[in-house]
Structures are given as structure tokens and as C-alpha cells.
Design a protein around this motif. Structure first.
Motif, short mmCIF file in Angstrom:
data_model
loop_
_atom_site.label_atom_id
_atom_site.label_comp_id
_atom_site.label_asym_id
_atom_site.label_seq_id
_atom_site.Cartn_x
_atom_site.Cartn_y
_atom_site.Cartn_z
N THR A 155 0.83 -1.20 0.00
CA THR A 155 0.00 0.00 0.00
C THR A 155 0.86 1.25 0.00
OG1 THR A 155 -1.74 -1.20 1.18
CG2 THR A 155 -1.85 1.21 1.22
N LEU A 156 1.89 1.28 0.83
CA LEU A 156 2.80 2.43 0.87
C LEU A 156 3.49 2.64 -0.46
CD1 LEU A 156 4.42 2.03 4.42
CD2 LEU A 156 2.60 3.61 3.73
N LEU A 157 3.93 1.54 -1.09
CA LEU A 157 4.60 1.66 -2.38
C LEU A 157 3.64 2.14 -3.47
CD1 LEU A 157 6.93 -1.46 -2.29
CD2 LEU A 157 7.62 0.94 -2.24
N LEU A 158 2.41 1.66 -3.42
CA LEU A 158 1.41 2.15 -4.38
C LEU A 158 1.22 3.65 -4.25
CD1 LEU A 158 -1.43 -0.52 -4.34
CD2 LEU A 158 -0.11 0.24 -6.32
N LEU A 159 1.09 4.12 -3.02
CA LEU A 159 0.92 5.55 -2.80
C LEU A 159 2.17 6.32 -3.21
CD1 LEU A 159 -1.06 5.50 0.55
CD2 LEU A 159 -1.90 6.22 -1.70
N LYS A 160 3.33 5.72 -3.04
CA LYS A 160 4.57 6.35 -3.48
C LYS A 160 4.57 6.53 -5.00
CE LYS A 160 8.87 7.71 -3.30
NZ LYS A 160 9.07 9.11 -3.07
N PHE A 161 4.13 5.50 -5.73
CA PHE A 161 4.11 5.56 -7.18
C PHE A 161 3.05 6.51 -7.72
CE2 PHE A 161 6.08 1.18 -7.17
CZ PHE A 161 7.29 1.61 -7.68
N HIS A 162 1.90 6.51 -7.06
CA HIS A 162 0.76 7.26 -7.61
C HIS A 162 0.53 8.62 -6.94
CE1 HIS A 162 -0.61 4.01 -10.21
NE2 HIS A 162 -0.29 3.19 -9.22
N GLY A 163 1.15 8.86 -5.81
CA GLY A 163 0.96 10.13 -5.11
C GLY A 163 -0.27 10.15 -4.23
N GLN A 164 -1.39 9.80 -4.79
CA GLN A 164 -2.63 9.70 -4.02
C GLN A 164 -3.53 8.69 -4.70
OE1 GLN A 164 -4.24 13.70 -4.31
NE2 GLN A 164 -5.64 13.05 -5.92
N LEU A 165 -4.34 8.01 -3.91
CA LEU A 165 -5.30 7.04 -4.43
C LEU A 165 -6.56 7.06 -3.59
CD1 LEU A 165 -2.97 3.95 -5.05
CD2 LEU A 165 -4.05 5.34 -6.81
N THR A 166 -7.68 6.82 -4.23
CA THR A 166 -8.93 6.62 -3.48
C THR A 166 -8.93 5.20 -2.95
OG1 THR A 166 -10.17 5.78 -5.38
CG2 THR A 166 -10.17 8.19 -5.05
N MET A 167 -9.86 4.90 -2.08
CA MET A 167 -9.96 3.55 -1.52
C MET A 167 -10.24 2.53 -2.64
SD MET A 167 -9.20 3.92 1.58
CE MET A 167 -9.54 2.27 2.12
N SER A 168 -11.12 2.87 -3.56
CA SER A 168 -11.45 1.96 -4.67
C SER A 168 -10.23 1.71 -5.55
CB SER A 168 -12.59 2.53 -5.51
OG SER A 168 -13.75 2.65 -4.75
N GLN A 169 -9.47 2.75 -5.81
CA GLN A 169 -8.26 2.58 -6.63
C GLN A 169 -7.25 1.69 -5.92
OE1 GLN A 169 -7.42 6.78 -6.97
NE2 GLN A 169 -8.09 6.85 -9.12
N MET A 170 -7.09 1.88 -4.61
CA MET A 170 -6.16 1.03 -3.86
C MET A 170 -6.61 -0.42 -3.90
SD MET A 170 -4.83 3.45 -0.67
CE MET A 170 -5.35 2.30 0.51
N ALA A 171 -7.91 -0.66 -3.72
CA ALA A 171 -8.43 -2.02 -3.75
C ALA A 171 -8.18 -2.65 -5.11
CB ALA A 171 -9.93 -2.01 -3.42
N ASP A 172 -8.37 -1.88 -6.16
CA ASP A 172 -8.15 -2.38 -7.51
C ASP A 172 -6.68 -2.74 -7.72
OD1 ASP A 172 -8.93 -2.95 -10.25
OD2 ASP A 172 -7.91 -1.08 -10.80
N HIS A 173 -5.78 -1.87 -7.33
CA HIS A 173 -4.35 -2.11 -7.51
C HIS A 173 -3.86 -3.28 -6.66
CE1 HIS A 173 -3.21 1.15 -10.15
NE2 HIS A 173 -3.86 2.01 -9.39
N LEU A 174 -4.38 -3.42 -5.46
CA LEU A 174 -3.94 -4.49 -4.57
C LEU A 174 -4.64 -5.82 -4.85
CD1 LEU A 174 -3.74 -2.51 -1.20
CD2 LEU A 174 -1.82 -3.44 -2.52
N GLY A 175 -5.72 -5.77 -5.63
CA GLY A 175 -6.46 -6.99 -5.90
C GLY A 175 -7.13 -7.53 -4.66
N ALA A 176 -7.59 -6.63 -3.81
CA ALA A 176 -8.21 -7.01 -2.53
C ALA A 176 -9.58 -6.35 -2.40
CB ALA A 176 -7.31 -6.56 -1.38
N PRO A 177 -10.45 -6.94 -1.57
CA PRO A 177 -11.76 -6.32 -1.34
C PRO A 177 -11.61 -4.96 -0.66
CG PRO A 177 -11.65 -8.53 -0.39
CD PRO A 177 -10.29 -8.19 -0.86
N LEU A 178 -12.56 -4.10 -0.89
CA LEU A 178 -12.55 -2.76 -0.31
C LEU A 178 -12.49 -2.81 1.21
CD1 LEU A 178 -12.61 0.21 -1.04
CD2 LEU A 178 -15.09 0.12 -1.03
#
Length: 157
Positions: free
Chosen positions: A36-59
Motif C-alpha cells: 500500500t505504501l509503495l502504491l501511494l509512493k508511485f501514484h501520489g494519491q489514491l482513493t480507496m477503490s483505486q487502492m483495492a483495484d491495484h492491490l487486488g483485494a476487497p474494499l
């Protein structure tokens, strides 16, 4: 190598668990926390839905991860400027430091891969990795929900 990073995240893989030299980092946080931290590092900011999509995990799982990271002071959540109903997640200074350290470790590991392969082999490796990931993702999507009978316990703070 950027393609390889994207491949890892798009398929819900935990990048740090792939490398033996990262165990000291994973003593601080879980693999999901680091992803999650690395995703935010790459993208700068993410919504909860975007994070769930990128992580392949339920909201609901991603919400638990985000709350845990907020409590630890690694991310903060705020309402979107465009739509007050949407929550946006960003790294704090401490979160940025940990993400940088994890990213540095991953870059060292990927550097080892780059040094072990010729430029042509590296291109083949990336091409084949992407092809395999797409094939696995297509099979997972067409197979529907997993019918595994194995129970997994996840610690929630």
C-alpha cells in the motif's frame, strides 16, 4: 523495470516478500502495508477503490489496511477537492521515508536481475513475465470465485 513494478502491483503480488533481503523491513509492517505504501509512493494519491483495484483485494480489507496505516502515522486520509464524498489517501513524511527505503531495497534486487541478464534477456524476461501475468489474470477472472476450502486467518488491528 517500471513494467515489472506495474506487473507486480496489478496482479496483487506482495513485492517485498519476493526478496530475501527484505525481511528486516517486513518486521516493521505487513506485506500488505508495504504494498500500500509503495502504491501511494508511485501514484501520489489514491482513493480507496483505486487502492483495492491495484492491490487486488476487497474494499473492506483495504479499508482495514488504510486505518492501520493512519494509526501508525504512515498515511493520511482526506476528502477529495473535486468530490467531498471521495476519500483520498496520501503518504505522511514517515510513510514517505519507509516507502523510499522499501523502494530502494527493491531497486537493489531488480538491479541484481538486470546485472545477471543481457539487455536482450532482460527484454525477454519482462515480456514473458507480462505475458504470464496476463494469462494468469485471465484464467483467474474467467474461473470465477475461488473454491478453496482452506481457511486463512488475517490479523486485524
Amino acid at each position: 523495470m517500471q513494467q515489472l513494478f506495474e506487473l507486480i502491483f496489478k496482479n496483487g503480488l506482495r513485492p517485498l516478500s519476493m526478496f530475501p533481503d527484505t525481511t528486516y523491513l517486513e518486521l516493521q509492517l505487513t506485506s500488505s502495508d508495504f504494498s500500500t505504501l509503495l502504491l501511494l509512493k508511485f501514484h501520489g494519491q489514491l482513493t480507496m477503490s483505486q487502492m483495492a483495484d491495484h492491490l487486488g483485494a476487497p474494499l473492506s480489507t483495504v479499508t482495514s489496511i488504510a486505518k492501520r496505516l493512519v494509526r501508525k502515522g504512515y498515511i493520511y486520509r482526506e476528502k477529495s477537492q473535486q468530490d467531498q464524498r471521495i476519500i483520498v489517501n496520501r503518504l505522511t513524511e514517515d510513510g514517505e521515508l519507509i516507502a523510499e527505503e522499501a523502494l530502494g531495497t527493491m531497486n537493489v534486487m531488480f538491479g541484481r536481475i538486470e546485472n545477471a541478464l543481457t539487455a536482450e534477456e532482460l527484454q525477454q524476461f519482462i515480456h514473458l513475465s507480462l505475458k504470464v501475468a496476463k494469462a494468469l489474470q485471465q484464467n483467474a477472472e474467467s474461473a470465477g470465485p475461488s473454491k478453496s476450502t482452506q481457511t486463512r486467518t488475517i490479523e486485524i488491528d
